[in-house]
Design an enzyme around this catalytic site. Structure first.
Site, mmCIF file in Angstrom:
data_model
loop_
_atom_site.group_PDB
_atom_site.id
_atom_site.type_symbol
_atom_site.label_atom_id
_atom_site.label_comp_id
_atom_site.label_asym_id
_atom_site.label_seq_id
_atom_site.Cartn_x
_atom_site.Cartn_y
_atom_site.Cartn_z
ATOM 1 N N ARG A 25 0.821 -1.219 0.000
ATOM 2 C CA ARG A 25 0.000 0.000 0.000
ATOM 3 C C ARG A 25 0.852 1.265 0.000
ATOM 4 O O ARG A 25 0.467 2.284 0.584
ATOM 5 C CB ARG A 25 -0.939 0.037 1.218
ATOM 6 C CG ARG A 25 -2.065 -0.969 1.189
ATOM 7 C CD ARG A 25 -3.239 -0.461 0.362
ATOM 8 N NE ARG A 25 -4.222 -1.516 0.153
ATOM 9 C CZ ARG A 25 -5.307 -1.711 0.897
ATOM 10 N NH1 ARG A 25 -5.562 -0.921 1.909
ATOM 11 N NH2 ARG A 25 -6.118 -2.688 0.616
ATOM 12 N N ARG A 29 -3.414 6.487 1.292
ATOM 13 C CA ARG A 29 -3.961 7.693 1.915
ATOM 14 C C ARG A 29 -3.061 8.364 2.936
ATOM 15 O O ARG A 29 -3.357 9.455 3.394
ATOM 16 C CB ARG A 29 -5.316 7.362 2.554
ATOM 17 C CG ARG A 29 -6.411 7.171 1.526
ATOM 18 C CD ARG A 29 -7.581 6.446 2.115
ATOM 19 N NE ARG A 29 -7.193 5.081 2.468
ATOM 20 C CZ ARG A 29 -8.009 4.185 3.012
ATOM 21 N NH1 ARG A 29 -9.228 4.517 3.325
ATOM 22 N NH2 ARG A 29 -7.576 2.972 3.275
ATOM 23 N N ARG A 38 -6.398 11.268 -5.944
ATOM 24 C CA ARG A 38 -7.655 10.547 -5.809
ATOM 25 C C ARG A 38 -8.841 11.501 -5.897
ATOM 26 O O ARG A 38 -9.867 11.186 -6.506
ATOM 27 C CB ARG A 38 -7.717 9.758 -4.502
ATOM 28 C CG ARG A 38 -8.749 8.651 -4.599
ATOM 29 C CD ARG A 38 -8.953 7.953 -3.284
ATOM 30 N NE ARG A 38 -9.764 8.758 -2.398
ATOM 31 C CZ ARG A 38 -10.372 8.308 -1.332
ATOM 32 N NH1 ARG A 38 -10.237 7.046 -0.984
ATOM 33 N NH2 ARG A 38 -11.090 9.098 -0.576
ATOM 34 N N ASP A 75 -6.653 -2.913 -7.633
ATOM 35 C CA ASP A 75 -7.191 -3.574 -6.445
ATOM 36 C C ASP A 75 -7.519 -5.028 -6.774
ATOM 37 O O ASP A 75 -7.856 -5.343 -7.920
ATOM 38 C CB ASP A 75 -8.449 -2.863 -5.932
ATOM 39 C CG ASP A 75 -8.757 -3.276 -4.496
ATOM 40 O OD1 ASP A 75 -8.151 -2.713 -3.581
ATOM 41 O OD2 ASP A 75 -9.566 -4.204 -4.309
ATOM 42 N N TYR A 152 -14.680 -12.192 -0.437
ATOM 43 C CA TYR A 152 -15.413 -10.950 -0.731
ATOM 44 C C TYR A 152 -16.604 -11.211 -1.649
ATOM 45 O O TYR A 152 -17.663 -10.607 -1.491
ATOM 46 C CB TYR A 152 -14.471 -9.913 -1.359
ATOM 47 C CG TYR A 152 -13.456 -9.374 -0.376
ATOM 48 C CD1 TYR A 152 -13.771 -8.304 0.458
ATOM 49 C CD2 TYR A 152 -12.188 -9.942 -0.256
ATOM 50 C CE1 TYR A 152 -12.849 -7.808 1.369
ATOM 51 C CE2 TYR A 152 -11.256 -9.464 0.651
ATOM 52 C CZ TYR A 152 -11.594 -8.397 1.469
ATOM 53 O OH TYR A 152 -10.691 -7.921 2.378
HETATM 54 O O1 CP3 Z 1 0.000 -1.973 -2.458
HETATM 55 C C1 CP3 Z 1 -0.277 -1.056 -3.260
HETATM 56 O O2 CP3 Z 1 0.075 0.134 -3.047
HETATM 57 C C2 CP3 Z 1 -0.945 -1.411 -4.575
HETATM 58 C C3 CP3 Z 1 -2.350 -1.201 -4.650
HETATM 59 C C4 CP3 Z 1 -3.265 -2.100 -3.830
HETATM 60 C C5 CP3 Z 1 -4.485 -1.634 -3.279
HETATM 61 N N1 CP3 Z 1 -5.140 -2.705 -2.739
HETATM 62 C C6 CP3 Z 1 -4.967 -0.258 -3.319
HETATM 63 C C7 CP3 Z 1 -6.040 0.155 -2.405
HETATM 64 C C8 CP3 Z 1 -3.159 -3.459 -3.530
HETATM 65 C C9 CP3 Z 1 -2.034 -4.426 -3.814
HETATM 66 C C10 CP3 Z 1 -4.362 -3.827 -2.862
HETATM 67 C C11 CP3 Z 1 -4.649 -5.203 -2.443
HETATM 68 C C12 CP3 Z 1 -5.892 -5.481 -1.709
HETATM 69 N N2 CP3 Z 1 -7.114 -4.910 -1.869
HETATM 70 C C13 CP3 Z 1 -6.019 -6.506 -0.752
HETATM 71 C C14 CP3 Z 1 -4.919 -7.466 -0.362
HETATM 72 C C15 CP3 Z 1 -3.917 -6.857 0.551
HETATM 73 C C16 CP3 Z 1 -4.414 -6.543 1.918
HETATM 74 O O3 CP3 Z 1 -4.414 -5.324 2.259
HETATM 75 O O4 CP3 Z 1 -4.784 -7.456 2.663
HETATM 76 C C17 CP3 Z 1 -7.341 -6.499 -0.280
HETATM 77 C C18 CP3 Z 1 -7.913 -7.406 0.759
HETATM 78 C C19 CP3 Z 1 -8.032 -5.483 -1.007
HETATM 79 C C20 CP3 Z 1 -9.482 -5.131 -0.929
HETATM 80 C C21 CP3 Z 1 -9.675 -3.764 -0.441
HETATM 81 N N3 CP3 Z 1 -9.343 -2.633 -1.173
HETATM 82 C C22 CP3 Z 1 -10.221 -3.355 0.786
HETATM 83 C C23 CP3 Z 1 -10.690 -4.289 1.875
HETATM 84 C C24 CP3 Z 1 -10.209 -1.963 0.789
HETATM 85 C C25 CP3 Z 1 -10.794 -1.046 1.833
HETATM 86 C C26 CP3 Z 1 -9.940 -0.936 3.033
HETATM 87 C C27 CP3 Z 1 -9.135 0.329 2.983
HETATM 88 O O5 CP3 Z 1 -7.930 0.263 3.234
HETATM 89 O O6 CP3 Z 1 -9.751 1.363 2.703
HETATM 90 C C28 CP3 Z 1 -9.606 -1.527 -0.413
HETATM 91 C C29 CP3 Z 1 -9.361 -0.131 -0.818
HETATM 92 C C30 CP3 Z 1 -7.991 0.222 -1.303
HETATM 93 N N4 CP3 Z 1 -7.195 -0.523 -2.127
HETATM 94 C C31 CP3 Z 1 -7.319 1.442 -1.018
HETATM 95 C C32 CP3 Z 1 -6.107 1.407 -1.721
HETATM 96 C C33 CP3 Z 1 -5.059 2.493 -1.799
HETATM 97 C C34 CP3 Z 1 -7.887 2.591 -0.210
HETATM 98 C C35 CP3 Z 1 -8.911 3.227 -1.072
HETATM 99 C C36 CP3 Z 1 -8.973 4.713 -0.958
HETATM 100 O O7 CP3 Z 1 -8.106 5.424 -1.522
HETATM 101 O O8 CP3 Z 1 -9.931 5.161 -0.332
#
Ligand code: CP3
Length: 344
Positions: A25, A29, A38, A75, A152
């Protein structure tokens, strides 16, 4: 010949004096520049599908910190969407999806050959990045592992215990296994397309692997990961794969050999000393600083980062967090982690 990139050296099994470093990540944010881009995109999914802006946010942490790998901004839930599930994000809560729990709903999903229609902007992001990254930076693609994606798709949201997926596994194993098979097939096609667009290595995120126990872990975490890796290696033998069975615990032992992964990513529930003895013996490891150090910082961050480097110094290692950085992290602590790892 150009010197091989540090991440690719580690993935090839090389022990390096200074481990290469990136962060799960890393575009997120906690960075003001991410929040600004964003806002420009409108919302998170629009950002994922806007190749120019997704390229920009992927590059932001590379510019700011000089990480050794750039991970594609996208994602894991884009694959369910490409298969025909509805997907949206509730502000402040997380993802929501239409659910798949019956044979009829499964049959209504799109065939795997059609996923590229939805996912083509993601491939464009990778093509942009392949031309824009510094020459020493490795371009990493990724996807969710089938079990984690299925949790999911079955629940329609994130769940603390993956209860709905466990329930479907118990009550309708045929639908559960058919869903996993469909995701597995889609993931092979998605990652192959990412590699063809320029990804130099790929990572499989099995964030909820830890809730699978015993034979279920072998059947639904290890086996699909092995199947995806075998298919990718048949098509792209030189592209390394990182597997992240988060929460695997003792099941981390032997995971390289059972899946064919070039690198096993460790969460922070295992100590680096244990993992050096039991997991790094069989291949490259990635990890595993607890993410809270990016919030709390201080001497504890420095001490713990040093201890991880020290524990893994006799084998191939990529420094990372044990899970993604959280939005409340302080960007200065990220710099401190990097300085500690690179500077001793
Ligand atoms: O790592 C990186 O920087 C690459 C981008 C990336 C994102 N999600 C961007 C993201 C990667 C590799 C993921 C993987 C992901 N997504 C996983 C597996 C890794 C982990 O964290 O366990 C999972 C389970 C998801 C599903 C997901 N996406 C959830 C549950 C959420 C909401 C939770 C949260 O943190 O808000 C997301 C949103 C998400 N994916 C964000 C980002 C940067 C935040 C969204 C935003 O900008 O509001």
């Amino acid at each position: 010949m150009a010197e091989q990139k540090t991440i690719l050296k580690a993935l090839a099994g090389e022990t390096q004096d200074t481990p290469p470093i990136w962060m799960m990540r890393q575009a997120g944010r906690y960075l003001p520049e991410y929040k600004a881009t964003r806002a420009q995109a409108g919302d998170f999914l629009s950002l994922c599908y806007n190749s120019d802006l997704a390229t920009e946010v992927t590059l932001q942490p590379i510019r700011r910190y000089g990480f050794d790998a750039a991970i594609l901004f996208a994602d894991i839930l884009l694959v369910p969407q490409a298969l025909g599930a509805d997907l949206w994000f509730e502000a402040g809560e997380g993802p929501r999806l239409s659910t798949i729990t019956t044979e009829k709903e499964l049959e209504e999903l799109r065939p795997v050959v059609e996923i590229h229609q939805t996912l083509s902007p993601i491939y464009q992001t990778l093509r942009n990045l392949a031309g824009a990254l510094p020459k020493e930076t490795t371009l990493m693609g990724f996807a969710g592992a089938p079990w984690t994606v299925a949790t999911y798709m079955i629940a329609g949201r994130g769940t603390p215990d993956q209860g709905p997926a466990h329930a479907l596994k118990a009550e309708n194993k045929a639908v559960f296994e058919a869903l996993l098979a469909r995701i597995t097939e889609a993931t092979i096609e998605y990652l192959s397309a990412q590699i063809e667009a320029g990804a130099e290595c790929v990572k499989l995120f099995d964030s909820w692997a830890g809730s699978l126990k015993g034979g279920d872990f072998d059947a639904y975490a290890t086996a699909p990961t092995a199947q995806i890796i075998a298919a990718l290696k048949a098509r792209h033998p030189d592209i390394p794969v990182i597997a992240f069975p988060r929460g695997a615990g003792e099941k981390y032992v032997g995971f390289h050999a059972k899946t064919g992964a070039d690198c096993v990513a460790l969460d922070d529930s295992v100590t680096p000393e244990w993992a050096a003895d039991n997991v790094q013996k069989t291949g490259c490891v990635q990890g595993n600083l607890a993410s809270y150090h990016m919030v709390s910082g201080g001497q504890a961050l420095v001490d713990e980062a040093r201890a991880i480097v020290e524990a893994f110094r006799n084998g191939p290692h990529i420094f990372n967090l044990g899970h993604g950085i959280t939005p409340d992290a302080n960007p200065d602590n990220v710099q401190r982690m990097i300085d500690t790892v690179r500077g001793g």
